[in-house]
Design an enzyme around this catalytic site. Structure first.
Site, PDB file in Angstrom:
ATOM      1  N   TYR A   1      10.691  59.148  75.696  1.00 42.34           N
ATOM      2  CA  TYR A   1      11.825  59.876  76.264  1.00 42.34           C
ATOM      3  C   TYR A   1      11.615  60.043  77.765  1.00 42.34           C
ATOM      4  O   TYR A   1      10.502  59.900  78.299  1.00 42.34           O
ATOM      5  CB  TYR A   1      11.951  61.245  75.582  1.00 42.34           C
ATOM      6  CG  TYR A   1      13.280  61.930  75.808  1.00 42.34           C
ATOM      7  CD1 TYR A   1      14.466  61.335  75.405  1.00 42.34           C
ATOM      8  CD2 TYR A   1      13.350  63.180  76.420  1.00 42.34           C
ATOM      9  CE1 TYR A   1      15.687  61.954  75.604  1.00 42.34           C
ATOM     10  CE2 TYR A   1      14.563  63.819  76.612  1.00 42.34           C
ATOM     11  CZ  TYR A   1      15.735  63.197  76.207  1.00 42.34           C
ATOM     12  OH  TYR A   1      16.940  63.818  76.411  1.00 42.34           O
TER      13      TYR A   1
ATOM     14  N   TYR B   1      26.134  58.676  77.078  1.00 38.16           N
ATOM     15  CA  TYR B   1      25.163  59.759  76.904  1.00 38.16           C
ATOM     16  C   TYR B   1      24.069  59.410  75.903  1.00 38.16           C
ATOM     17  O   TYR B   1      23.269  60.268  75.521  1.00 38.16           O
ATOM     18  CB  TYR B   1      25.870  61.055  76.482  1.00 38.16           C
ATOM     19  CG  TYR B   1      26.471  61.052  75.092  1.00 38.16           C
ATOM     20  CD1 TYR B   1      25.781  61.603  74.018  1.00 38.16           C
ATOM     21  CD2 TYR B   1      27.724  60.516  74.852  1.00 38.16           C
ATOM     22  CE1 TYR B   1      26.323  61.621  72.748  1.00 38.16           C
ATOM     23  CE2 TYR B   1      28.282  60.537  73.591  1.00 38.16           C
ATOM     24  CZ  TYR B   1      27.577  61.084  72.541  1.00 38.16           C
ATOM     25  OH  TYR B   1      28.115  61.102  71.271  1.00 38.16           O
TER      26      TYR B   1
ATOM     27  N   ARG C   1      29.050  51.860  56.645  1.00 43.79           N
ATOM     28  CA  ARG C   1      27.988  52.468  55.842  1.00 43.79           C
ATOM     29  C   ARG C   1      28.498  52.636  54.425  1.00 43.79           C
ATOM     30  O   ARG C   1      29.716  52.746  54.197  1.00 43.79           O
ATOM     31  CB  ARG C   1      27.560  53.808  56.433  1.00 43.79           C
ATOM     32  CG  ARG C   1      28.707  54.722  56.755  1.00 43.79           C
ATOM     33  CD  ARG C   1      28.375  55.816  57.733  1.00 43.79           C
ATOM     34  NE  ARG C   1      27.325  56.674  57.235  1.00 43.79           N
ATOM     35  CZ  ARG C   1      26.347  57.141  58.002  1.00 43.79           C
ATOM     36  NH1 ARG C   1      26.294  56.814  59.278  1.00 43.79           N
ATOM     37  NH2 ARG C   1      25.421  57.925  57.501  1.00 43.79           N
TER      38      ARG C   1
ATOM     39  N   PHE D   1      25.588  60.857  81.423  1.00 43.92           N
ATOM     40  CA  PHE D   1      25.466  62.311  81.295  1.00 43.92           C
ATOM     41  C   PHE D   1      24.208  62.653  80.523  1.00 43.92           C
ATOM     42  O   PHE D   1      23.895  62.060  79.485  1.00 43.92           O
ATOM     43  CB  PHE D   1      26.682  62.903  80.577  1.00 43.92           C
ATOM     44  CG  PHE D   1      26.603  64.406  80.428  1.00 43.92           C
ATOM     45  CD1 PHE D   1      26.883  65.229  81.510  1.00 43.92           C
ATOM     46  CD2 PHE D   1      26.207  64.983  79.235  1.00 43.92           C
ATOM     47  CE1 PHE D   1      26.777  66.616  81.383  1.00 43.92           C
ATOM     48  CE2 PHE D   1      26.112  66.354  79.101  1.00 43.92           C
ATOM     49  CZ  PHE D   1      26.395  67.170  80.181  1.00 43.92           C
TER      50      PHE D   1
ATOM     51  N   MET E   1      21.851  54.211  71.355  1.00 42.45           N
ATOM     52  CA  MET E   1      21.354  54.001  69.993  1.00 42.45           C
ATOM     53  C   MET E   1      21.142  52.531  69.670  1.00 42.45           C
ATOM     54  O   MET E   1      20.307  52.188  68.834  1.00 42.45           O
ATOM     55  CB  MET E   1      22.339  54.628  68.992  1.00 42.45           C
ATOM     56  CG  MET E   1      22.431  56.142  69.082  1.00 42.45           C
ATOM     57  SD  MET E   1      23.778  56.817  68.079  1.00 42.45           S
ATOM     58  CE  MET E   1      23.334  56.219  66.462  1.00 42.45           C
TER      59      MET E   1
END
Length: 783
Positions: A491, A681, A615, A706, A684
């Site tokens: 991170y 933001y 999904r 952001f 993934m």
């Protein structure tokens, strides 16, 4: 002038003191028996209190109170100068706890009257004057009691009175059933007498029609229950109760026409059983409406608006309104219906003398008398049991208005506003003790890696806070994806090791530094700054690192408020000047941020178009997102995206929120309006964002990044430069807290874990395949 007004003053005083005096002065009053007028007055008292409690539960009332000059956030006034205070906390006079306090006083009043009226057999008893008169004094005592109730220390009051309310409310439901049966019995008896007197077939058809109509309504309710309150794969508890109560109604109907029952009670029949069957269906619907499973109950507002949402999260909903209507009718029936000996026997008070109208006493009505005494020879209803019923009725109203408030939502209130045993008024005037020392437990890691391997439990001592510090006791702290990534070392934030993980929490203040005036012991706070390390039982930090929140928020909503909902709010208000009706486009819509975007956007009057990855449980995801307020939900497939683009052609999105990156930006920008903004933001897909030059040049799409952590740091910096102690963060939190209070911002699906089960918790937060599951939340034993 005084001589002229004196007679009017005396007459008004007489009307407040007793029914006999009232009958002499208030000639405009209709003629009625003393027993009826008395019960109507007690019913009026109960209805007035109910109206006051409804006002206390009105949405937005707390915000309106803050506008008053003597309330918190109000402007300074002459009252402030007189009292020496610039702000008063007016939140305590509204909401759940305020309703509890008011109903507590009225319950005590009726309980005291029940005790005083034990074994009163006629109006000749000296206690009859208390029962039938002194109305002004009674109302004054209740008003003074309500005022005094707000000075009761809140330690344990809410949770204790909630349990008492649950028991009392359940008992009143049983009494309400007796009243329903009594009404149905009287109804059938009256119509049968009419038929026997007139031999008119109209009464026969009326009996048959009413019976068939009620059975048809009950059968319709059963069908609708199966359609709207069950699903093919789930809602098994609802299915059981619907089926069980349907069988119960059939058995009850067969018993009502049984030969043995008919011999014992000739008036028994299908009219009564059909009416009770309809009431049983109402009770079934009421129970299912309070189910915590959103997919197993109906959202009436969504149905009216033509939506498919299945979850109604309002605090005071359709079920509560219908419950109050039925309650009012039952109270009204108990007030105008004289209890016969048989009815008293149903309530277990057969030993008390009861008589019907026209049989009681020798007082009777005298010429010129508006309210006449009909109970000189015997009471027309059991006085003591009447007050017991009204006490239980008050508890039922309390629980209905507060939607049978759960212990889960009471946790923060009980958390010792919640830790101090001193009265609220006293605690507001004293700063916290600065001599607190405690021992705690926490999770730490001294090397980056997979959380299950590098995390370990650690015990530590909590030091005394410094001059500008506070010590808080953690109540709950969630596991966010950023927390996992920080532990893994991937991170943007890389804290020095060893480190305590965790970025947000809800906690209770237990100790303050000597210079802290903004917080007091018992205040409930959430983390304002990131990087504090919240997976720990205690945190010592600067007071500005925390933000005080209302104490009536439920535990999970409070614990998950400072990251994802804040991210959603800032992206919606900071990047494009949106107006009500504008569309916001987002992918990753089933993430915690995505769900928050849907709910906050709906509160702002915006529409949302939501894209989720394909999904196996897409239908379930679709139902949940629409229940939260989503307008469009589609899969991330070319056909679905083409369909969505067609739907948005007349109102293209002015804001796009992207947490996937990669090529997803291309499909989103194809749908967006000229001059719109795309906010990134998350990443993934772990791929760089693809942005064709044509969208930037010819369509003037603005691309932004952001990060909530950066926004908080910049906001704090600007606050210090301006010398502002509130800023945009306080404005944002006020908005979000109000949404939670109004039931318009739900927490994400979650599972609670003890801190000692951290391995299971982090594994649950990292589901296989990277697809989001339920959020893992550490619940500490202090909660």
């Amino acid at each position: 002038m005084g001589a002229v007004l004196a007679p009017f003053a005396v007459s008004q005083l007489a009307c407040c003191c007793g029914s006999a005096a009232c009958s002499l002065c208030c000639a405009v009053c209709p003629s009625c028996s003393n027993s009826t007028s008395t019960r109507m007055m007690y019913s009026l008292m109960l209805v007035v209190v109910t109206i006051v409690c409804c006002i206390m539960m009105a949405p937005g009332l707390q915000d309106d109170l803050k506008k008053l000059p003597f309330c918190k956030d109000g402007s300074d006034s002459i009252i402030s100068e007189i009292t020496g205070k610039t702000k008063l906390d007016c939140d305590g006079v509204v909401g759940y706890i305020a309703v509890y306090r008011v109903c507590f006083v009225l319950t005590l009043f009726f309980s005291a009257m029940a005790v005083m009226m034990i074994n009163v057999r006629s109006s000749r008893d000296g206690r009859a004057a208390i029962q039938n008169g002194f109305w002004g004094l009674k109302y004054l005592l209740v008003i003074l009691g309500v005022v005094g109730a707000f000075f009761i220390p809140e330690t344990g009051f809410g949770i204790s009175w909630m349990y008492i309310g649950m028991v009392g409310g359940f008992l009143f439901i049983l009494i309400q059933l007796v009243l329903i049966i009594d009404f149905a019995d009287k109804w059938a008896e009256n119509w049968i007498e009419k038929f026997e007197e007139t031999s008119s077939k109209a009464w026969t058809f009326a009996l048959m029609g009413a019976t068939v109509l009620q059975y048809a309504s009950a059968l319709t309710a059963i069908v609708l229950f199966y359609v709207y309150y069950t699903t093919p794969e789930g809602c098994h508890l609802n299915k059981f109760f619907i089926s069980f109560n349907m069988i119960l109604c059939v058995v009850m109907s067969l018993i009502s026409v049984n030969k043995f029952v008919q011999e014992k009670k000739p008036g028994s029949g299908l009219l009564q059983s059909s009416f009770v069957s309809l009431y049983v269906m109402y009770l079934t619907w009421s129970a299912m409406s309070n189910s915590p499973e959103c997919e197993c109950k109906l959202n009436f507002s969504a149905l009216i608006n033509g939506e498919t949402a299945k979850c109604d999260s309002k605090n005071f909903d359709t079920q509560s309104i219908i419950a109050l209507v039925i309650w009012f009718l039952c109270v009204l029936w108990s007030s105008i219906r004289n209890s016969t000996a048989s009815q008293a026997a149903k309530l277990g008070v057969g030993s008390i003398i009861t008589k019907d109208d026209g049989e009681s006493g020798g007082g009777g009505k005298q010429e010129g008398q508006q309210v006449y005494d009909d109970e000189e020879e015997g009471t027309s209803y059991p006085w003591s049991m009447f007050h017991v019923m009204f006490a239980l009725s008050t508890l039922y109203v309390m629980m209905t208005l507060t939607n049978w408030y759960s212990k889960k939502k009471m946790v923060l209130n009980q958390a010792l506003r919640l830790g101090s045993r001193t009265p609220l008024s006293f605690r507001k005037c004293v700063r916290c003790s600065s001599t607190f020392v405690a021992s705690g437990t926490r999770l730490v890691y001294d090397a980056t890696g997979e959380p299950g391997s590098v995390l370990k439990m650690d015990k530590f001592d909590v030091d005394v806070p410094g001059d500008h510090e506070v010590v808080v006791e953690t109540l709950a702290s969630p596991i966010n994806p950023a927390d996992i990534n920080t532990i893994q070392g991937v991170y943007a934030v890389k804290p020095p090791l060893p480190a305590i993980p965790g970025s947000e929490a809800v906690a209770r203040v237990i100790s303050c530094g000597p210079r802290i005036t903004s917080l007091t012991s018992g205040d409930i706070v959430i983390t304002r700054k990131t990087g504090l390390g919240t997976w720990t039982s205690h945190i010592r930090a600067d007071a500005n690192a925390f933000h005080k929140i209302p104490q009536d928020l439920d535990l999970v909503s409070a614990a998950t408020l400072s990251v994802n909902p804040c991210t959603a709010y800032r992206m919606l208000v900071d990047f494009s000047p949106l107006r009500p009706g504008d569309v916001v486009l987002q992918n990753g819509a089933n993430s915690a941020v995505g769900e928050a975007v849907i709910q906050v956007a709906k509160a702002l009057g915006l529409k949302t178009a939501n894209i989720v990855r394909d999904r196996p449980d897409f239908d379930e995801v679709d139902r949940r997102l629409r229940a939260l307020g989503a307008d469009f939900v589609v899969k991330d497939h070319d056909e679905d995206l083409k369909f969505l683009s067609g739907q948005l052609k007349t109102n293209p999105p002015r804001l796009g929120l992207n947490c996937v990156a990669g090529k997803s930006g291309i499909s989103m920008m194809k749908m967006m309006a000229h001059g719109s903004s795309l906010v990134l933001y998350g990443g993934m897909s772990r791929q760089p964002l693809s942005v064709p030059v044509s969208f930037l040049i010819f369509n003037d799409v603005n691309v932004h990044g952001f990060w909530m952590t950066r926004w908080k740091a910049e906001n704090d910096r600007m606050m210090k430069e301006r010398g502002d102690d509130g800023g945009e963060f306080d404005k944002m939190m006020t908005f979000l807290c109000n949404l939670v209070r109004q039931g318009r911002l739900e927490p994400p699906p979650h599972t609670l874990f003890d801190l000692t089960d951290f391995v299971k918790a982090v594994d649950a937060a990292m589901p296989a395949g990277g697809r989001g599951g339920k959020k893992s939340i550490f619940k500490f034993r202090t909660a």
